[in-house]
Design a protein around this motif. Structure first.
Motif, PDB file in Angstrom:
ATOM      1  N   VAL A  51     -13.422   5.161  -4.509  1.00 26.11           N
ATOM      2  CA  VAL A  51     -13.160   3.580  -4.486  1.00 26.11           C
ATOM      3  C   VAL A  51     -11.901   3.524  -5.056  1.00 26.11           C
ATOM      4  CG1 VAL A  51     -13.677   1.250  -4.392  1.00 26.11           C
ATOM      5  CG2 VAL A  51     -15.511   2.851  -3.800  1.00 26.11           C
ATOM      6  N   LYS A  52     -11.747   3.939  -6.137  1.00 26.28           N
ATOM      7  CA  LYS A  52     -10.531   3.859  -6.803  1.00 26.28           C
ATOM      8  C   LYS A  52      -9.320   4.394  -6.157  1.00 26.28           C
ATOM      9  CE  LYS A  52      -8.539   4.295 -11.455  1.00 26.28           C
ATOM     10  NZ  LYS A  52      -8.460   4.509 -12.859  1.00 26.28           N
ATOM     11  N   GLN A  53      -9.288   5.429  -5.313  1.00 32.68           N
ATOM     12  CA  GLN A  53      -8.428   5.876  -4.714  1.00 32.68           C
ATOM     13  C   GLN A  53      -8.051   4.978  -3.576  1.00 32.68           C
ATOM     14  OE1 GLN A  53     -10.040   9.701  -3.584  1.00 32.68           O
ATOM     15  NE2 GLN A  53      -8.809  10.693  -5.051  1.00 32.68           N
ATOM     16  N   VAL A  54      -8.847   4.269  -3.009  1.00 32.23           N
ATOM     17  CA  VAL A  54      -8.585   3.289  -1.879  1.00 32.23           C
ATOM     18  C   VAL A  54      -7.853   2.261  -2.481  1.00 32.23           C
ATOM     19  CG1 VAL A  54      -9.559   1.716  -0.048  1.00 32.23           C
ATOM     20  CG2 VAL A  54     -10.530   4.071  -0.675  1.00 32.23           C
ATOM     21  N   ALA A  55      -8.482   1.658  -3.645  1.00 28.14           N
ATOM     22  CA  ALA A  55      -7.855   0.529  -4.502  1.00 28.14           C
ATOM     23  C   ALA A  55      -6.237   0.960  -4.727  1.00 28.14           C
ATOM     24  CB  ALA A  55      -8.370  -0.062  -5.584  1.00 28.14           C
ATOM     25  N   VAL A  56      -6.039   2.199  -5.064  1.00 27.31           N
ATOM     26  CA  VAL A  56      -4.552   2.367  -5.408  1.00 27.31           C
ATOM     27  C   VAL A  56      -3.802   2.422  -4.289  1.00 27.31           C
ATOM     28  CG1 VAL A  56      -3.187   4.397  -6.208  1.00 27.31           C
ATOM     29  CG2 VAL A  56      -5.280   3.837  -7.682  1.00 27.31           C
ATOM     30  N   GLY A  57      -4.387   2.870  -3.117  1.00 30.40           N
ATOM     31  CA  GLY A  57      -3.476   2.708  -1.763  1.00 30.40           C
ATOM     32  C   GLY A  57      -3.270   1.295  -1.312  1.00 30.40           C
ATOM     33  N   LEU A  58      -4.335   0.526  -1.497  1.00 29.79           N
ATOM     34  CA  LEU A  58      -4.181  -0.862  -1.324  1.00 29.79           C
ATOM     35  C   LEU A  58      -3.168  -1.421  -1.919  1.00 29.79           C
ATOM     36  CD1 LEU A  58      -7.770  -2.124  -0.332  1.00 29.79           C
ATOM     37  CD2 LEU A  58      -5.901  -1.816   1.126  1.00 29.79           C
ATOM     38  N   GLN A  59      -3.163  -1.121  -3.173  1.00 31.76           N
ATOM     39  CA  GLN A  59      -2.253  -1.912  -4.358  1.00 31.76           C
ATOM     40  C   GLN A  59      -0.617  -1.313  -3.926  1.00 31.76           C
ATOM     41  OE1 GLN A  59      -3.764  -0.313  -8.177  1.00 31.76           O
ATOM     42  NE2 GLN A  59      -4.893  -2.579  -8.519  1.00 31.76           N
ATOM     43  N   PHE A  60      -0.556  -0.156  -3.637  1.00 35.04           N
ATOM     44  CA  PHE A  60       0.692   0.329  -2.883  1.00 35.04           C
ATOM     45  C   PHE A  60       1.320  -0.304  -1.934  1.00 35.04           C
ATOM     46  CE2 PHE A  60       3.189   3.640  -0.760  1.00 35.04           C
ATOM     47  CZ  PHE A  60       4.130   3.791  -1.509  1.00 35.04           C
ATOM     48  N   LEU A  61       0.341  -0.566  -0.868  1.00 40.51           N
ATOM     49  CA  LEU A  61       0.467  -1.295   0.410  1.00 40.51           C
ATOM     50  C   LEU A  61       1.105  -2.807   0.121  1.00 40.51           C
ATOM     51  CD1 LEU A  61       0.708  -1.212   3.452  1.00 40.51           C
ATOM     52  CD2 LEU A  61      -1.690  -1.804   3.414  1.00 40.51           C
ATOM     53  N   HIS A  62       0.070  -3.361  -0.627  1.00 41.30           N
ATOM     54  CA  HIS A  62       0.517  -4.888  -1.298  1.00 41.30           C
ATOM     55  C   HIS A  62       1.773  -4.835  -1.952  1.00 41.30           C
ATOM     56  CE1 HIS A  62       0.413  -8.470  -3.680  1.00 41.30           C
ATOM     57  NE2 HIS A  62      -0.310  -8.911  -2.470  1.00 41.30           N
ATOM     58  N   LYS A  63       2.123  -3.836  -2.678  1.00 36.38           N
ATOM     59  CA  LYS A  63       3.609  -3.828  -3.490  1.00 36.38           C
ATOM     60  C   LYS A  63       4.511  -3.848  -2.385  1.00 36.38           C
ATOM     61  CE  LYS A  63       6.171  -1.339  -7.100  1.00 36.38           C
ATOM     62  NZ  LYS A  63       7.632  -1.897  -6.218  1.00 36.38           N
ATOM     63  N   ASN A  64       4.507  -2.778  -1.610  1.00 37.52           N
ATOM     64  CA  ASN A  64       5.661  -2.575  -0.586  1.00 37.52           C
ATOM     65  C   ASN A  64       5.910  -3.764   0.558  1.00 37.52           C
ATOM     66  OD1 ASN A  64       6.243   0.138  -1.305  1.00 37.52           O
ATOM     67  ND2 ASN A  64       4.831   0.957   0.353  1.00 37.52           N
ATOM     68  N   PHE A  65       4.793  -4.373   0.832  1.00 36.20           N
ATOM     69  CA  PHE A  65       4.649  -5.647   1.665  1.00 36.20           C
ATOM     70  C   PHE A  65       5.449  -6.771   0.678  1.00 36.20           C
ATOM     71  CE2 PHE A  65       3.285  -9.172   4.165  1.00 36.20           C
ATOM     72  CZ  PHE A  65       3.816  -8.870   5.407  1.00 36.20           C
ATOM     73  N   SER A  66       5.155  -6.974  -0.415  1.00 34.62           N
ATOM     74  CA  SER A  66       5.647  -7.992  -1.354  1.00 34.62           C
ATOM     75  C   SER A  66       6.976  -7.544  -1.197  1.00 34.62           C
ATOM     76  CB  SER A  66       4.948  -7.959  -2.563  1.00 34.62           C
ATOM     77  OG  SER A  66       3.642  -8.448  -2.499  1.00 34.62           O
ATOM     78  N   ASP A  67       7.614  -6.509  -1.614  1.00 39.06           N
ATOM     79  CA  ASP A  67       8.872  -6.203  -1.899  1.00 39.06           C
ATOM     80  C   ASP A  67       9.761  -6.415  -0.699  1.00 39.06           C
ATOM     81  OD1 ASP A  67       8.362  -5.199  -4.421  1.00 39.06           O
ATOM     82  OD2 ASP A  67       8.486  -3.190  -3.986  1.00 39.06           O
ATOM     83  N   PHE A  68       9.053  -6.322   0.478  1.00 39.39           N
ATOM     84  CA  PHE A  68       9.722  -6.408   1.818  1.00 39.39           C
ATOM     85  C   PHE A  68      10.136  -7.944   1.860  1.00 39.39           C
ATOM     86  CE2 PHE A  68       9.079  -8.041   6.157  1.00 39.39           C
ATOM     87  CZ  PHE A  68      10.166  -7.843   6.714  1.00 39.39           C
ATOM     88  N   LEU A  69       8.983  -8.992   1.650  1.00 37.34           N
ATOM     89  CA  LEU A  69       8.946 -10.131   1.679  1.00 37.34           C
ATOM     90  C   LEU A  69      10.011 -10.633   0.753  1.00 37.34           C
ATOM     91  CD1 LEU A  69       5.176 -11.334   2.070  1.00 37.34           C
ATOM     92  CD2 LEU A  69       6.839 -10.789   3.898  1.00 37.34           C
TER      93      LEU A  69
END
Length: 189
Positions: free
Chosen positions: A94-112
Protein backbone atom coordinates in the motif's frame (compact mmCIF):
# COMPACT_ATOMS: atom_id res chain seq x y z
CA UNK A 1 -49.50 94.78 -80.20
CA UNK A 2 -46.87 92.74 -81.73
CA UNK A 3 -47.55 89.08 -81.64
CA UNK A 4 -43.90 88.07 -81.74
CA UNK A 5 -42.97 89.59 -78.40
CA UNK A 6 -44.09 87.84 -75.28
CA UNK A 7 -46.29 89.73 -72.92
CA UNK A 8 -44.42 91.75 -70.35
CA UNK A 9 -43.99 90.01 -66.97
CA UNK A 10 -44.59 92.23 -64.01
CA UNK A 11 -41.45 92.73 -61.86
CA UNK A 12 -43.09 91.20 -58.74
CA UNK A 13 -43.78 88.01 -60.67
CA UNK A 14 -40.19 87.85 -61.94
CA UNK A 15 -38.95 88.24 -58.40
CA UNK A 16 -41.25 85.45 -57.19
CA UNK A 17 -40.14 83.17 -60.05
CA UNK A 18 -36.49 83.79 -59.14
CA UNK A 19 -37.24 82.95 -55.51
CA UNK A 20 -39.06 79.78 -56.65
CA UNK A 21 -36.04 78.71 -58.69
CA UNK A 22 -33.72 79.31 -55.71
CA UNK A 23 -36.03 77.33 -53.40
CA UNK A 24 -36.29 74.46 -55.89
CA UNK A 25 -32.48 74.39 -56.13
CA UNK A 26 -32.20 74.37 -52.30
CA UNK A 27 -34.73 71.52 -52.06
CA UNK A 28 -32.77 69.55 -54.67
CA UNK A 29 -29.52 70.15 -52.76
CA UNK A 30 -31.18 69.12 -49.46
CA UNK A 31 -32.57 65.93 -51.01
CA UNK A 32 -29.11 65.07 -52.33
CA UNK A 33 -27.54 65.71 -48.91
CA UNK A 34 -30.24 63.62 -47.21
CA UNK A 35 -29.68 60.76 -49.66
CA UNK A 36 -25.91 60.96 -49.09
CA UNK A 37 -26.38 60.98 -45.31
CA UNK A 38 -28.75 57.98 -45.52
CA UNK A 39 -26.25 56.06 -47.67
CA UNK A 40 -23.45 56.89 -45.20
CA UNK A 41 -25.64 55.74 -42.29
CA UNK A 42 -26.39 52.45 -44.05
CA UNK A 43 -22.66 51.86 -44.66
CA UNK A 44 -21.80 52.67 -41.03
CA UNK A 45 -24.54 50.35 -39.80
CA UNK A 46 -23.25 47.53 -41.98
CA UNK A 47 -19.68 48.18 -40.82
CA UNK A 48 -20.81 48.11 -37.19
CA UNK A 49 -22.71 44.85 -37.69
CA UNK A 50 -19.61 43.32 -39.28
CA UNK A 51 -17.46 44.64 -36.41
CA UNK A 52 -19.82 43.18 -33.80
CA UNK A 53 -19.84 39.77 -35.55
CA UNK A 54 -16.03 39.83 -35.84
CA UNK A 55 -15.62 40.69 -32.13
CA UNK A 56 -18.01 37.86 -31.12
CA UNK A 57 -16.05 35.43 -33.29
CA UNK A 58 -12.73 36.62 -31.81
CA UNK A 59 -14.11 36.24 -28.27
CA UNK A 60 -15.24 32.69 -29.02
CA UNK A 61 -11.82 31.87 -30.47
CA UNK A 62 -10.08 33.42 -27.45
CA UNK A 63 -12.17 31.26 -25.11
CA UNK A 64 -11.26 28.20 -27.15
CA UNK A 65 -7.54 29.03 -27.04
CA UNK A 66 -7.82 29.80 -23.34
CA UNK A 67 -9.26 26.33 -22.78
CA UNK A 68 -6.46 24.83 -24.83
CA UNK A 69 -3.86 26.65 -22.72
CA UNK A 70 -5.32 25.08 -19.57
CA UNK A 71 -6.11 21.64 -20.98
CA UNK A 72 -2.74 20.99 -22.65
CA UNK A 73 -0.80 20.91 -19.33
CA UNK A 74 -3.59 18.78 -17.85
CA UNK A 75 -2.78 16.10 -20.41
CA UNK A 76 0.60 15.59 -18.72
CA UNK A 77 -1.23 15.10 -15.43
CA UNK A 78 -3.54 12.58 -17.07
CA UNK A 79 -0.45 10.70 -18.25
CA UNK A 80 0.93 10.66 -14.68
CA UNK A 81 -2.44 9.52 -13.36
CA UNK A 82 -2.63 6.70 -15.92
CA UNK A 83 0.90 5.60 -15.00
CA UNK A 84 -0.10 5.59 -11.33
CA UNK A 85 -3.18 3.52 -12.12
CA UNK A 86 -0.97 1.03 -13.98
CA UNK A 87 1.39 0.87 -11.00
CA UNK A 88 -1.49 0.17 -8.61
CA UNK A 89 -2.10 -3.14 -10.35
CA UNK A 90 1.53 -4.18 -9.85
CA UNK A 91 2.09 -2.64 -6.42
CA UNK A 92 2.96 -5.12 -3.71
CA UNK A 93 2.49 -2.72 -0.82
CA UNK A 94 0.00 0.00 0.00
CA UNK A 95 2.94 2.30 0.67
CA UNK A 96 3.88 2.19 -3.04
CA UNK A 97 0.34 3.29 -3.95
CA UNK A 98 0.51 6.09 -1.37
CA UNK A 99 3.82 7.31 -2.82
CA UNK A 100 2.27 7.35 -6.30
CA UNK A 101 -0.74 9.31 -5.07
CA UNK A 102 1.52 11.81 -3.30
CA UNK A 103 3.50 12.26 -6.53
CA UNK A 104 0.28 12.80 -8.48
CA UNK A 105 -1.01 15.27 -5.89
CA UNK A 106 2.28 17.21 -5.96
CA UNK A 107 2.22 17.43 -9.78
CA UNK A 108 -1.36 18.61 -9.79
CA UNK A 109 -0.73 21.16 -7.01
CA UNK A 110 2.30 22.50 -8.90
CA UNK A 111 0.19 22.84 -12.05
CA UNK A 112 -2.47 24.81 -10.15
CA UNK A 113 0.19 27.11 -8.69
CA UNK A 114 1.64 27.84 -12.13
CA UNK A 115 -1.86 28.81 -13.26
CA UNK A 116 -2.11 31.27 -10.35
CA UNK A 117 -4.41 29.17 -8.15
CA UNK A 118 -3.38 29.11 -4.49
CA UNK A 119 -5.03 27.43 -1.50
CA UNK A 120 -6.41 29.69 1.22
CA UNK A 121 -4.68 29.48 4.60
CA UNK A 122 -7.45 29.87 7.19
CA UNK A 123 -6.85 27.28 9.95
CA UNK A 124 -5.87 28.81 13.28
CA UNK A 125 -6.80 32.30 12.14
CA UNK A 126 -9.85 34.42 13.00
CA UNK A 127 -12.89 33.47 10.91
CA UNK A 128 -13.22 35.74 7.87
CA UNK A 129 -16.51 35.37 5.94
CA UNK A 130 -14.79 36.67 2.80
CA UNK A 131 -12.45 33.67 2.81
CA UNK A 132 -14.47 30.92 4.45
CA UNK A 133 -17.93 29.52 4.98
CA UNK A 134 -18.67 28.24 8.48
CA UNK A 135 -20.39 24.87 8.15
CA UNK A 136 -19.70 23.51 11.66
CA UNK A 137 -19.13 24.86 15.15
CA UNK A 138 -17.09 23.41 17.98
CA UNK A 139 -17.01 24.46 21.61
CA UNK A 140 -13.53 25.66 22.53
CA UNK A 141 -11.75 27.52 25.32
CA UNK A 142 -11.90 31.32 25.36
CA UNK A 143 -8.58 31.78 23.53
CA UNK A 144 -9.85 30.08 20.35
CA UNK A 145 -13.39 31.51 20.14
CA UNK A 146 -14.01 32.91 16.64
CA UNK A 147 -11.04 31.09 15.15
CA UNK A 148 -11.09 28.50 12.39
CA UNK A 149 -10.52 25.15 14.12
CA UNK A 150 -10.44 22.88 11.05
CA UNK A 151 -10.84 23.03 7.31
CA UNK A 152 -13.45 20.65 5.93
CA UNK A 153 -12.99 21.65 2.28
CA UNK A 154 -10.04 23.66 0.99
CA UNK A 155 -10.72 27.07 -0.53
CA UNK A 156 -8.77 28.68 -3.37
CA UNK A 157 -7.93 32.09 -4.77
CA UNK A 158 -6.98 32.88 -8.35
CA UNK A 159 -4.60 35.81 -8.77
CA UNK A 160 -5.59 37.04 -5.29
CA UNK A 161 -9.35 36.74 -5.83
CA UNK A 162 -11.30 34.08 -3.91
CA UNK A 163 -12.93 31.69 -6.37
CA UNK A 164 -14.03 29.13 -3.78
CA UNK A 165 -14.20 29.89 -0.06
CA UNK A 166 -12.96 27.30 2.43
CA UNK A 167 -15.62 25.31 4.29
CA UNK A 168 -14.59 25.36 7.93
CA UNK A 169 -15.33 24.48 11.55
CA UNK A 170 -15.33 27.57 13.79
CA UNK A 171 -14.69 27.72 17.53
CA UNK A 172 -17.55 28.98 19.70
CA UNK A 173 -17.77 29.64 23.44
CA UNK A 174 -18.88 26.64 25.46
CA UNK A 175 -21.73 26.67 27.96
CA UNK A 176 -20.54 27.28 31.51
CA UNK A 177 -20.56 24.03 33.46
CA UNK A 178 -20.07 25.81 36.81
CA UNK A 179 -23.68 27.03 36.93
CA UNK A 180 -26.15 24.56 38.42
CA UNK A 181 -28.84 23.56 35.96
CA UNK A 182 -31.81 24.00 38.36
CA UNK A 183 -30.77 27.06 40.35
CA UNK A 184 -33.10 29.99 40.69
CA UNK A 185 -31.98 33.56 41.23
CA UNK A 186 -31.87 34.57 44.86
CA UNK A 187 -31.66 31.04 46.23
CA UNK A 188 -28.53 29.43 47.60
CA UNK A 189 -28.26 25.69 47.53
Amino acid sequence: MNESTPPAVPPELEEKLAELAILQQAIGDSKKKAADAYDQWLRLRAEFDNYRKRVEKEKAEARLWGKQDVLTPLLALVDVFEQAMGQVEHAKEVKQVAVGLQFLHKNFSDFLKTEGLTPLDVVGKPFDPHLAEAVEQEEVDDGRVGQVIAEIQKGYSLQGRVIRPSRVRVGVAGTKASEPANSEPGTDK
